[in-house]
Structures are given as structure tokens and as C-alpha cells.
Scaffold this motif. Structure first.
Motif, PDB file in Angstrom:
ATOM      1  N   ALA A  70       0.854  -1.185   0.000  1.00 62.24           N
ATOM      2  CA  ALA A  70       0.000   0.000   0.000  1.00 62.24           C
ATOM      3  C   ALA A  70       0.892   1.238   0.000  1.00 62.24           C
ATOM      4  O   ALA A  70       1.851   1.314   0.762  1.00 62.24           O
ATOM      5  CB  ALA A  70      -0.927   0.011   1.217  1.00 62.24           C
ATOM      6  N   TYR A  71       0.573   2.204  -0.874  1.00 62.17           N
ATOM      7  CA  TYR A  71       1.362   3.434  -0.976  1.00 62.17           C
ATOM      8  C   TYR A  71       0.879   4.529  -0.021  1.00 62.17           C
ATOM      9  O   TYR A  71       1.557   5.535   0.157  1.00 62.17           O
ATOM     10  CB  TYR A  71       1.288   3.994  -2.395  1.00 62.17           C
ATOM     11  CG  TYR A  71       2.024   3.194  -3.440  1.00 62.17           C
ATOM     12  CD1 TYR A  71       3.130   2.403  -3.116  1.00 62.17           C
ATOM     13  CD2 TYR A  71       1.626   3.248  -4.770  1.00 62.17           C
ATOM     14  CE1 TYR A  71       3.806   1.691  -4.093  1.00 62.17           C
ATOM     15  CE2 TYR A  71       2.302   2.545  -5.751  1.00 62.17           C
ATOM     16  CZ  TYR A  71       3.391   1.762  -5.416  1.00 62.17           C
ATOM     17  OH  TYR A  71       4.054   1.064  -6.393  1.00 62.17           O
ATOM     18  N   GLY A  72      -0.306   4.357   0.541  1.00 68.97           N
ATOM     19  CA  GLY A  72      -0.887   5.408   1.369  1.00 68.97           C
ATOM     20  C   GLY A  72      -1.795   6.311   0.546  1.00 68.97           C
ATOM     21  O   GLY A  72      -1.560   6.540  -0.643  1.00 68.97           O
ATOM     22  N   ALA A  73      -2.860   6.812   1.191  1.00 74.79           N
ATOM     23  CA  ALA A  73      -3.819   7.657   0.476  1.00 74.79           C
ATOM     24  C   ALA A  73      -4.520   8.597   1.439  1.00 74.79           C
ATOM     25  O   ALA A  73      -4.619   8.324   2.634  1.00 74.79           O
ATOM     26  CB  ALA A  73      -4.856   6.791  -0.240  1.00 74.79           C
ATOM     27  N   PHE A  74      -5.007   9.698   0.885  1.00 71.94           N
ATOM     28  CA  PHE A  74      -5.742  10.722   1.612  1.00 71.94           C
ATOM     29  C   PHE A  74      -4.855  11.391   2.663  1.00 71.94           C
ATOM     30  O   PHE A  74      -4.981  11.154   3.865  1.00 71.94           O
ATOM     31  CB  PHE A  74      -7.009  10.146   2.259  1.00 71.94           C
ATOM     32  CG  PHE A  74      -7.983   9.561   1.269  1.00 71.94           C
ATOM     33  CD1 PHE A  74      -8.750  10.384   0.462  1.00 71.94           C
ATOM     34  CD2 PHE A  74      -8.121   8.187   1.152  1.00 71.94           C
ATOM     35  CE1 PHE A  74      -9.643   9.849  -0.453  1.00 71.94           C
ATOM     36  CE2 PHE A  74      -9.015   7.640   0.241  1.00 71.94           C
ATOM     37  CZ  PHE A  74      -9.782   8.472  -0.565  1.00 71.94           C
ATOM     38  N   LEU A  83       3.549  -5.704   3.634  1.00 73.00           N
ATOM     39  CA  LEU A  83       3.482  -6.887   4.487  1.00 73.00           C
ATOM     40  C   LEU A  83       4.011  -8.054   3.673  1.00 73.00           C
ATOM     41  O   LEU A  83       3.372  -8.486   2.704  1.00 73.00           O
ATOM     42  CB  LEU A  83       2.040  -7.179   4.913  1.00 73.00           C
ATOM     43  CG  LEU A  83       1.435  -6.379   6.054  1.00 73.00           C
ATOM     44  CD1 LEU A  83      -0.010  -6.802   6.269  1.00 73.00           C
ATOM     45  CD2 LEU A  83       2.225  -6.571   7.342  1.00 73.00           C
ATOM     46  N   ILE A  84       5.170  -8.541   4.031  1.00 69.27           N
ATOM     47  CA  ILE A  84       5.777  -9.674   3.329  1.00 69.27           C
ATOM     48  C   ILE A  84       5.997 -10.779   4.347  1.00 69.27           C
ATOM     49  O   ILE A  84       6.690 -10.586   5.342  1.00 69.27           O
ATOM     50  CB  ILE A  84       7.103  -9.275   2.650  1.00 69.27           C
ATOM     51  CG1 ILE A  84       6.839  -8.167   1.618  1.00 69.27           C
ATOM     52  CG2 ILE A  84       7.749 -10.486   1.973  1.00 69.27           C
ATOM     53  CD1 ILE A  84       8.092  -7.608   0.976  1.00 69.27           C
ATOM     54  N   ALA A 132      -5.243  -4.971   1.035  1.00 71.52           N
ATOM     55  CA  ALA A 132      -3.862  -4.602   1.350  1.00 71.52           C
ATOM     56  C   ALA A 132      -3.828  -3.358   2.227  1.00 71.52           C
ATOM     57  O   ALA A 132      -3.076  -3.282   3.212  1.00 71.52           O
ATOM     58  CB  ALA A 132      -3.072  -4.367   0.057  1.00 71.52           C
ATOM     59  N   ARG A 133      -4.661  -2.362   1.899  1.00 72.08           N
ATOM     60  CA  ARG A 133      -4.676  -1.120   2.690  1.00 72.08           C
ATOM     61  C   ARG A 133      -5.072  -1.382   4.137  1.00 72.08           C
ATOM     62  O   ARG A 133      -4.450  -0.861   5.072  1.00 72.08           O
ATOM     63  CB  ARG A 133      -5.629  -0.108   2.050  1.00 72.08           C
ATOM     64  CG  ARG A 133      -5.111   0.511   0.774  1.00 72.08           C
ATOM     65  CD  ARG A 133      -5.946   1.693   0.342  1.00 72.08           C
ATOM     66  NE  ARG A 133      -7.229   1.344  -0.221  1.00 72.08           N
ATOM     67  CZ  ARG A 133      -7.464   1.080  -1.508  1.00 72.08           C
ATOM     68  NH1 ARG A 133      -6.457   1.101  -2.369  1.00 72.08           N
ATOM     69  NH2 ARG A 133      -8.678   0.801  -1.943  1.00 72.08           N
ATOM     70  N   ALA A 178      -5.479   4.067  -5.789  1.00 73.84           N
ATOM     71  CA  ALA A 178      -6.756   3.991  -6.495  1.00 73.84           C
ATOM     72  C   ALA A 178      -7.656   3.037  -5.717  1.00 73.84           C
ATOM     73  O   ALA A 178      -7.195   2.322  -4.818  1.00 73.84           O
ATOM     74  CB  ALA A 178      -6.546   3.508  -7.923  1.00 73.84           C
ATOM     75  N   CYS A 179      -8.932   3.011  -6.039  1.00 71.20           N
ATOM     76  CA  CYS A 179      -9.838   2.098  -5.334  1.00 71.20           C
ATOM     77  C   CYS A 179      -9.307   0.674  -5.383  1.00 71.20           C
ATOM     78  O   CYS A 179      -9.411  -0.076  -4.419  1.00 71.20           O
ATOM     79  CB  CYS A 179     -11.229   2.158  -5.958  1.00 71.20           C
ATOM     80  SG  CYS A 179     -11.955   3.808  -5.907  1.00 71.20           S
ATOM     81  N   ARG A 180      -8.709   0.300  -6.501  1.00 74.62           N
ATOM     82  CA  ARG A 180      -8.251  -1.072  -6.699  1.00 74.62           C
ATOM     83  C   ARG A 180      -6.850  -1.325  -6.159  1.00 74.62           C
ATOM     84  O   ARG A 180      -6.375  -2.462  -6.213  1.00 74.62           O
ATOM     85  CB  ARG A 180      -8.295  -1.418  -8.190  1.00 74.62           C
ATOM     86  CG  ARG A 180      -9.711  -1.520  -8.702  1.00 74.62           C
ATOM     87  CD  ARG A 180      -9.802  -1.348 -10.213  1.00 74.62           C
ATOM     88  NE  ARG A 180     -11.179  -1.509 -10.644  1.00 74.62           N
ATOM     89  CZ  ARG A 180     -12.088  -0.534 -10.598  1.00 74.62           C
ATOM     90  NH1 ARG A 180     -11.753   0.659 -10.142  1.00 74.62           N
ATOM     91  NH2 ARG A 180     -13.322  -0.761 -11.001  1.00 74.62           N
ATOM     92  N   GLY A 181      -6.148  -0.276  -5.676  1.00 78.91           N
ATOM     93  CA  GLY A 181      -4.857  -0.543  -5.065  1.00 78.91           C
ATOM     94  C   GLY A 181      -3.781   0.470  -5.388  1.00 78.91           C
ATOM     95  O   GLY A 181      -4.044   1.576  -5.882  1.00 78.91           O
ATOM     96  N   ALA A 182      -2.540   0.083  -5.118  1.00 79.01           N
ATOM     97  CA  ALA A 182      -1.379   0.961  -5.210  1.00 79.01           C
ATOM     98  C   ALA A 182      -1.184   1.477  -6.637  1.00 79.01           C
ATOM     99  O   ALA A 182      -1.057   0.692  -7.584  1.00 79.01           O
ATOM    100  CB  ALA A 182      -0.130   0.215  -4.740  1.00 79.01           C
TER     101      ALA A 182
END
Length: 493
Positions: free
Chosen positions: A250-254, A270-271, A334-335, A418-422
Motif C-alpha cells: 500500500a502506498y498510502g492515500a488521503f 506486508l511480506i 492490502a490497505r 486507487a480504489c483497486r490498489g497501489a
């Protein structure tokens, strides 16, 4: 009910998928189109990658340009960007569950037993009856009686969900109107620019946004969340189906500040269950099985987009992004998992924990078909509730934009969700023009083909091991794929 042209090939032995191949079936070339253009074209052109995810592409592009120009938006500009993107999240999550995925679980034929007075349900009842009697529907349609055993059998849940399915069309329209208050128009926002946004927040626009948000929050609380919980109670086996690679990005958002020191949804990886911050230098794209002759394993700033439609052994127009050579799932799941395990936002951690208690599951069981749907529904509520706070933070008639000059040369990275991810955009500027532009988008991560080492992508891994009850109607595989909310227009950008 998938955006764009996706092909899934599966090999089944003893009613179990042993191999899966995910392929994007067209080439578009936005990265090539952008080369040589004015940098200010980027946030408008990249929004045309998709009509479902345009706002996030615009946001990623202006983040990249903000970095390249050395600017940041004023507080109103930051909040307005969040409100526009938040509206897009709400409409997109409602779209995905109700219009794209619900009919994988809900038996729409149950409406034939409806005895109430709702005009929309009665109109749908007549249509379904006529379709069933004429046998006009294509073989995999969910209404055919011979497939009924694959769907929820509780008629009360089915009827309620079908009613909400119809209402969801109106709710999506409301969310689009709400976003357009500050976006100028949607789906492709006109107001998103480097330095902020080109609209101002006045009392009338704030009141209009707030009024529509009240309707949406009511629908999320009284329809969307309860429907997810109902499906989970009826089909609990889908909490153990479609696990996938079990690594998350996750890249982060908002952003909660112009410096992006903190985001509503934190960044991280998370790995093998271990949380670490994102290291942008570890992002690369392989192309061994992709229809490109670009250098394989290149970082985005060094990446190329060279189509090679006749490439030997290639089976997809999607590249294979990897993080430190790891296959990574991206998206709402993921987020939430990154937020949960990083505990960077204690309020978010508490919300997620309470939701897990409602579902009566441990966090690791979210890594599944129903877990992805549940994560998306919870995230929709989190974003809508946060929009109610952001709208109150706006300061009417104060600046929403900081001016700037485009430098002769520079580069920037725009990372968002985006809604679907990074989602990441990489821009290089030379002689005041775009020298290179690369996008690495959510469905490129999730629907990627095998990488240079032959390791399957997230959707491919999630399919492998899935049990198939009926080879002529592999609904289990469909449910796995759709839980990722694929957007192929973005993936083959």
C-alpha cells in the motif's frame, strides 16, 4: 462485469485448479502518447486511462508534478483533492459490489417469489420471469434454475440484496454528482491540477456536498455493510477460498497534511506477515511473459513501453510489477491489513478490529474472496465518514491553489491508492516537456502474468488450488477473480 478485456485460462485436475494464467488482451500506449507533451497535459490525459478510476490517476499525476515543481497545495487544496477522490472511492466501491459482483452470490431468480408492492422489484420480477420462461439468457447467467445451488438460498437475504442492487444505481449517481461539485465534472475531473485544485470552496458547494454525503452514508450503513455481513453468514467457505500470494503493498492515500507526513490509509508492505515501510527503489517491472520487448526488471524511471505483439511465449499485454522481486497484492484488503499491522492510525486499527469481531474472524481470514469484499465495504464506510470530517475542515473562499513554474528539467513520483490498489506515476521533464512517463497501476500488480522467474501473479496464485464444482460453469473461479475488482483498461494502459 469486469472493466476491460481480461482473459483467464485455467487447468483443472480432479475438480481443482492446478494452473492459472491471467492475460490482458489489448495494448493502449498512454506512456508513449505522453512523451514530448507539455507536463500539464499529464493529469488530463492519464485520467483517460480509465472511466472508472480516473480521479486517482489525476491525483497520482499531480503528486508527481508537485514533486517535480517543488510545490504543495494549500490546506483547502489538499482537502478538496481528498473530497474528490473520496467521492470516487464511494461510487466505485458501491459499483463493484452491487453492479459487478453481487450477482456472483445473489440468486436474482428469487425475485420471482416477491409479493410486495415495490414497483422496481415488480418490474424486475416480470423481466426475470420472461427471461427464464424463454430460456433467452446465456448459459452462465445466474438466474438459471440449474445453477441455483451455487447461490445464496435465503430468499429474504436475496430479496433485500436485489432491492439494494437497484438502489445502488441511484447511489452511484449521487456519488458522481457529489464529486463533481469540486471536480467540475466526472468521470474525468477538470479541476485537479499541480498545486491544488482550480475551484474554490464556498458555502453553497460545501452544503451541496454535505447533503449528498448524508444519503450515501445512510446507504452504506443500512445496505452495503449489512449485505456484506449477510453474504458472509451464508457463504462462509469463501473466507478460505482465493488466498493468493499473501504479500501486500500500500502506498498510502488521503493525506492529512500537505507534507504527507501522515495519510488516512498508511503506506507499507506486508511480506510473510512482517510490516515494513515502502522503499520506492524496490519497485520494478518484469516482461518475460508480457508482449513487450522493453528491458525486464527495470525500475519505472528506467522503464520503457515497447510493444512486441509476436513475442515468443508471451501471453499478456500486462507487465509483471514486483517489489524486491516479491509478488504483491494491492487493493482495499492490502490497505486495511497494512493499517492493521502497522498501527500507524490507532483509530483505523480500532475500526478494523471491531469489524473483524462482527465477522467473527481472525485478520488472516480476510485474505480470501469474502475478505476482499468485506475490506472494500468497510473502507467505503471509513472514507465516507472521513469525508464528513474533511468537509467541515474547509475554509470557505480561502485559497485552494498555489502557483508555480514548470522547470526546464525535473522528475517526480506520484504515489497514491486507487480504489483497486497501489497506483504510481513517474515523470521526467526535459526542455520543459515530458521526456518519460511511466505508470504502474493496481491491476497491473494484481493481474500480472508470471515474472522472469516464472512465479505467477496474485490473481493466478489465488486461483490455483481453488475447487471447481462444475467444469461447465466454474463460478468459483469467477468469484475469485472478481474479488480483486480487475480494471483491465488501467492494467494495459
Amino acid at each position: 462485469r469486469i472493466e476491460g478485456h481480461l482473459a483467464i485460462r485455467i487447468e483443472v485436475e480432479s475438480q481443482k485448479i492446478v494452473k492459472a494464467f491471467s492475460a490482458g488482451e489489448m495494448f493502449r500506449g498512454f506512456e508513449t502518447i505522453l512523451a514530448g507533451r507539455d507536463p500539464m497535459d499529464a493529469q488530463q490525459i492519464t485520467q483517460r486511462i480509465c472511466g472508472v478510476c480516473p480521479v486517482s490517476h489525476g491525483i497520482a499525476s499531480v503528486y508527481a508534478q508537485d514533486m517535480a515543481y517543488g510545490i504543495s497545495p494549500p490546506e483547502n487544496g489538499r482537502i478538496l483533492r481528498n473530497l474528490i477522490q473520496g467521492a470516487n472511492y464511494i461510487q466505485d466501491h458501491i459499483l463493484h459490489f452491487y453492479q459487478l459482483s453481487a450477482l456472483d452470490f445473489i440468486d436474482i431468480a428469487a425475485v420471482t417469489g416477491y409479493t410486495g408492492k415495490d414497483p422496481d422489484l415488480n418490474e424486475l420480477k416480470s423481466w426475470v420471469k420472461s427471461e427464464i420462461s424463454s430460456n433467452a439468457l446465456f448459459p452462465a447467467a445466474p438466474f438459471l434454475p440449474r445453477y441455483k445451488a451455487n447461490y445464496i438460498e435465503n430468499s429474504e437475504i436475496n430479496i433485500s440484496a436485489i432491492k439494494n442492487y437497484l438502489e445502488a444505481f441511484d447511489m452511484r449517481r449521487v456519488a458522481h454528482k457529489m464529486g463533481a461539485v469540486f471536480a467540475g465534472k466526472l468521470p474525468h475531473a477538470a479541476s485537479i491540477v499541480p498545486g491544488g485544485v482550480t475551484v474554490t470552496a464556498d458555502a453553497r458547494s460545501i452544503a451541496s456536498y454535505r447533503e449528498m454525503l448524508i444519503q450515501l452514508r445512510k446507504f452504506i450503513d443500512n445496505a452495503y455493510i449489512p449485505d456484506i455481513l449477510a453474504v458472509a453468514s451464508e457463504l462462509p467457505e469463501y473466507f478460505t477460498t482465493g488466498k493468493g500470494c499473501n504479500n501486500f503493498l500500500a502506498y498510502g492515500a488521503f493525506p492529512e497534511s500537505s507534507s504527507r507526513a501522515s495519510d488516512l490509509f498508511p503506506q507499507g508492505t506486508l511480506i510473510n506477515g512482517r510490516y515494513e515501510p515502502v522503499n520506492k527503489s524496490r519497485i520494478t517491472e518484469d516482461v518475460k511473459f508480457s508482449r513487450f520487448s522493453s528491458p525486464s526488471g527495470a525500475a519505472p524511471f528506467n522503464g520503457e513501453t515497447i510493444p512486441d505483439p509476436e513475442k515468443y511465449n508471451a501471453y499478456s499485454w500486462i507487465k509483471a510489477p514486483r517489489y524486491n522481486r516479491n509478488v504483491m497484492e494491492v487493493g482495499p484488503l492490502a490497505r486495511l491489513l497494512v493499517a492493521y499491522h502497522s498501527r500507524q492510525n490507532q483509530h483505523l486499527y480500532t475500526i478494523i478490529n471491531n469489524f473483524l469481531n462482527k465477522l467473527n474472524i481472525a485478520p488472516e481470514r480476510l485474505v480470501s474472496v469474502l475478505g476482499r469484499h468485506a475490506a472494500r465495504a468497510l473502507e467505503c464506510k471509513i472514507v465516507a465518514d472521513q469525508c464528513a470530517k474533511w468537509i467541515d475542515q474547509l475554509r470557505p473562499d480561502e485559497p485552494c491553489f498555489n502557483d508555480f513554474k514548470i522547470p526546464e528539467s525535473g522528475k517526480g513520483i506520484g504515489l497514491t491508492e486507487a480504489c483497486r490498489g497501489a497506483l504510481g506515476h513517474w515523470i521526467k521533464i526535459k526542455n520543459y516537456k515530458i521526456d518519460k512517463y511511466q505508470c504502474v497501476v493496481p491491476t497491473t500488480w494484481n493481474c500480472s502474468p508470471r515474472d522472469d522467474r516464472g512465479v505467477p501473479g496474485p490473481v493466478e496464485q489465488a486461483l490455483e488450488g481453488t475447487k471447481i464444482q462444475d467444469g461447465s460453469n466454474p463460478i468459483e473461479a469467477v468469484r475469485v477473480v472478481r474479488s480483486f475488482d480487475p480494471c483491465l483498461a488501467c492494467a494495459v494502459h
